[in-house]
Design an enzyme around this catalytic site. Sequence first.
Site, PDB file in Angstrom:
ATOM      1  N   HIS A 120       0.944  -0.772   0.293  1.00  0.00           N
ATOM      2  CA  HIS A 120      -0.201   0.033   0.466  1.00  0.00           C
ATOM      3  C   HIS A 120       0.733   1.197  -0.520  1.00  0.00           C
ATOM      4  O   HIS A 120       1.080   1.771   0.730  1.00  0.00           O
ATOM      5  CB  HIS A 120      -0.884   0.243   1.180  1.00  0.00           C
ATOM      6  CG  HIS A 120      -2.386   1.439   1.290  1.00  0.00           C
ATOM      7  ND1 HIS A 120      -3.414   0.727   1.471  1.00  0.00           N
ATOM      8  CD2 HIS A 120      -2.548   2.278   0.689  1.00  0.00           C
ATOM      9  CE1 HIS A 120      -4.056   0.778   1.805  1.00  0.00           C
ATOM     10  NE2 HIS A 120      -3.494   2.495   0.974  1.00  0.00           N
TER      11      HIS A 120
ATOM     12  N   ASN B 240      -5.135   6.021  -6.497  1.00  0.00           N
ATOM     13  CA  ASN B 240      -6.013   6.669  -6.976  1.00  0.00           C
ATOM     14  C   ASN B 240      -4.712   8.675  -7.222  1.00  0.00           C
ATOM     15  O   ASN B 240      -5.095   9.422  -6.319  1.00  0.00           O
ATOM     16  CB  ASN B 240      -6.558   7.072  -5.582  1.00  0.00           C
ATOM     17  CG  ASN B 240      -5.622   7.247  -4.559  1.00  0.00           C
ATOM     18  OD1 ASN B 240      -4.413   6.779  -4.703  1.00  0.00           O
ATOM     19  ND2 ASN B 240      -6.089   8.207  -3.538  1.00  0.00           N
TER      20      ASN B 240
ATOM     21  N   ASP C 273      -8.325   2.641  -3.641  1.00  0.00           N
ATOM     22  CA  ASP C 273      -7.834   2.819  -2.560  1.00  0.00           C
ATOM     23  C   ASP C 273      -8.563   4.598  -2.289  1.00  0.00           C
ATOM     24  O   ASP C 273      -8.542   5.371  -3.288  1.00  0.00           O
ATOM     25  CB  ASP C 273      -7.205   3.021  -1.928  1.00  0.00           C
ATOM     26  CG  ASP C 273      -6.567   3.653  -1.065  1.00  0.00           C
ATOM     27  OD1 ASP C 273      -7.483   2.864   0.093  1.00  0.00           O
ATOM     28  OD2 ASP C 273      -5.490   4.430  -0.936  1.00  0.00           O
TER      29      ASP C 273
ATOM     30  N   HIS D 192       1.695   4.892  -1.915  1.00  0.00           N
ATOM     31  CA  HIS D 192       0.793   6.399  -2.862  1.00  0.00           C
ATOM     32  C   HIS D 192       1.344   7.048  -3.356  1.00  0.00           C
ATOM     33  O   HIS D 192       2.739   7.593  -2.789  1.00  0.00           O
ATOM     34  CB  HIS D 192      -0.239   7.403  -2.627  1.00  0.00           C
ATOM     35  CG  HIS D 192      -0.718   6.522  -1.586  1.00  0.00           C
ATOM     36  ND1 HIS D 192      -2.647   6.498  -2.546  1.00  0.00           N
ATOM     37  CD2 HIS D 192      -1.284   5.961  -0.477  1.00  0.00           C
ATOM     38  CE1 HIS D 192      -3.341   6.224  -1.327  1.00  0.00           C
ATOM     39  NE2 HIS D 192      -2.584   5.554  -0.241  1.00  0.00           N
TER      40      HIS D 192
ATOM     41  N   ASN E 199      -6.449   8.795   6.965  1.00  0.00           N
ATOM     42  CA  ASN E 199      -7.829   8.296   6.838  1.00  0.00           C
ATOM     43  C   ASN E 199      -7.574   6.555   6.648  1.00  0.00           C
ATOM     44  O   ASN E 199      -6.834   6.166   6.055  1.00  0.00           O
ATOM     45  CB  ASN E 199      -8.633   8.799   5.634  1.00  0.00           C
ATOM     46  CG  ASN E 199     -10.003   7.964   5.316  1.00  0.00           C
ATOM     47  OD1 ASN E 199     -10.452   7.403   5.762  1.00  0.00           O
ATOM     48  ND2 ASN E 199     -10.935   8.958   4.298  1.00  0.00           N
TER      49      ASN E 199
ATOM     50  N   ASP F 111       0.568   2.687   3.658  1.00  0.00           N
ATOM     51  CA  ASP F 111      -0.347   2.962   3.367  1.00  0.00           C
ATOM     52  C   ASP F 111       0.623   4.788   3.383  1.00  0.00           C
ATOM     53  O   ASP F 111      -0.186   5.911   3.789  1.00  0.00           O
ATOM     54  CB  ASP F 111      -1.035   3.435   3.962  1.00  0.00           C
ATOM     55  CG  ASP F 111      -2.230   4.333   3.594  1.00  0.00           C
ATOM     56  OD1 ASP F 111      -2.105   5.143   2.368  1.00  0.00           O
ATOM     57  OD2 ASP F 111      -3.822   4.886   3.741  1.00  0.00           O
TER      58      ASP F 111
ATOM     59  N   ARG G 236       1.494   9.614  -5.909  1.00  0.00           N
ATOM     60  CA  ARG G 236       1.210  10.595  -6.454  1.00  0.00           C
ATOM     61  C   ARG G 236       1.744  10.036  -7.600  1.00  0.00           C
ATOM     62  O   ARG G 236       1.775  11.564  -8.194  1.00  0.00           O
ATOM     63  CB  ARG G 236       1.766  11.587  -5.356  1.00  0.00           C
ATOM     64  CG  ARG G 236       0.982  12.073  -4.182  1.00  0.00           C
ATOM     65  CD  ARG G 236       0.563  11.745  -3.464  1.00  0.00           C
ATOM     66  NE  ARG G 236       0.094  11.241  -2.439  1.00  0.00           N
ATOM     67  CZ  ARG G 236      -0.924  10.580  -1.951  1.00  0.00           C
ATOM     68  NH1 ARG G 236      -2.432  10.654  -2.399  1.00  0.00           N
ATOM     69  NH2 ARG G 236      -1.746  10.764  -0.815  1.00  0.00           N
TER      70      ARG G 236
HETATM   71 ZN   LIG Z   1      -7.265   4.016   2.358  1.00  0.00          ZN
END
Ligand SMILES: [Zn+2]
Length: 404
Positions: free
Chosen positions: A39, A73, A128, A41, A254, A281, A43
């Site tokens: 997990h 995302n 996600d 990100h 979150n 995350d 970007r």
């Molecule tokens: Zn999430």
Amino acid sequence: MSHLIIRNGVIQPPDAATEGLTLWEGRGLLVTPGFWDTHVHFRDPGNPGAETRQTGSLAAAAGGFTHVVTMPNTTPPGDSIAWLQEQLCEDLPVSIHPSACISVGRQGQVVADIETLAKHGASCFTDDGSFVGHDAVMREAMLRAGLVDRPVFDHAVMPSLAKDGVIRACEVATDLQLPIFPAEAEIEAIERDVRLCRETGCTVVIQHISTAGGVDLVRQARAEGLPVYAEASPHHLSLAAEDIPGDDGNWRMNPPLGTHHDCESIRKAVLEGVISLFATDHAPHTFESKAKGFLKAPFGVIGLETAIGVTWKVMVEGEGMSVMDWVSCWTLHPARILRQCLPSLEPGQLADLVVIDPKTPWVVKPETFKSRSRNCPFAGQTLHARAVLTLSKGQVTWRAGNYR
Ligand SMILES: [Zn+2]
């Protein structure tokens, strides 16, 4: 193991010749297969000011990771072959196993082209950042993902219950009059996901679990024999809402930090093997956006460069977790859930490993991180374990300054 011989990036049998090789003294250090993070990100595309695949990969290598799953995302969202090709094509210091969207445009309305995306390298499916609210959409996605043998990862937060909540009830929430994010928002979402898992048989992973009630549901589902898994993030394992120091956007994520009881139940579930994945995350945000304070800052904290230190401190030092079990939560279990080759240090393989110093104290200084962002709630903490050398695909991708 007393020694490991690597020649031209390939692990050799223990009795192989060593002439011409550099000797690295590793007394007191751990050598394990490179770590996996299900997990992250990066970007990319969309927000290079916060992170790029390049800077995110360097942060991963510095944190001891050799495999990461990038979340979809981004801008645009990851629901196309072109997006997957972009994630997969670069020669980076980590191997990226991109996820792809569950729904077209992450809008939660129409199931994405799961079969085609799986064929083009999607390791798993997730929206996600958003919960897939329509049961029919999630059911269809799980049925189709099951048929192509891919797991679904769910951001289990029901928006109708979370509303505009940003924090769990605590002193800082009261002082700053912040909108509350109730535990039920996660618990009810997990309940729904478990039900759909029972109906479809598709493997489902609850992302970044944060509540004791949610952990209980995962425990029951697993006792029932369902393929329900959960990720424990370093911050949800170690920090509680009561620890939030004040109006600091770097503590907003979150789902938000829970109570100490929530933390304890996540740790207990990891010890029991009910939760078998650690995942960071890693969610970079620019300094300016996080400086807006708790109410206005975006959700998310970075985690790649503190993951080893924090989980070691909390689980191995704090809870007495066995080192093998701790390593498995970062290597074997994620690789298995993603249906990838199981990590190992067998002769004949390209070196994909991390050397960890589990003892020397170090202080978390986000300004020294390889990540482009600094939104880290562990700043100033003293940790012990850290990656001192990382090799990915047979190449050195990280070497700590004091380890030459
Ligand atoms: Zn999430």
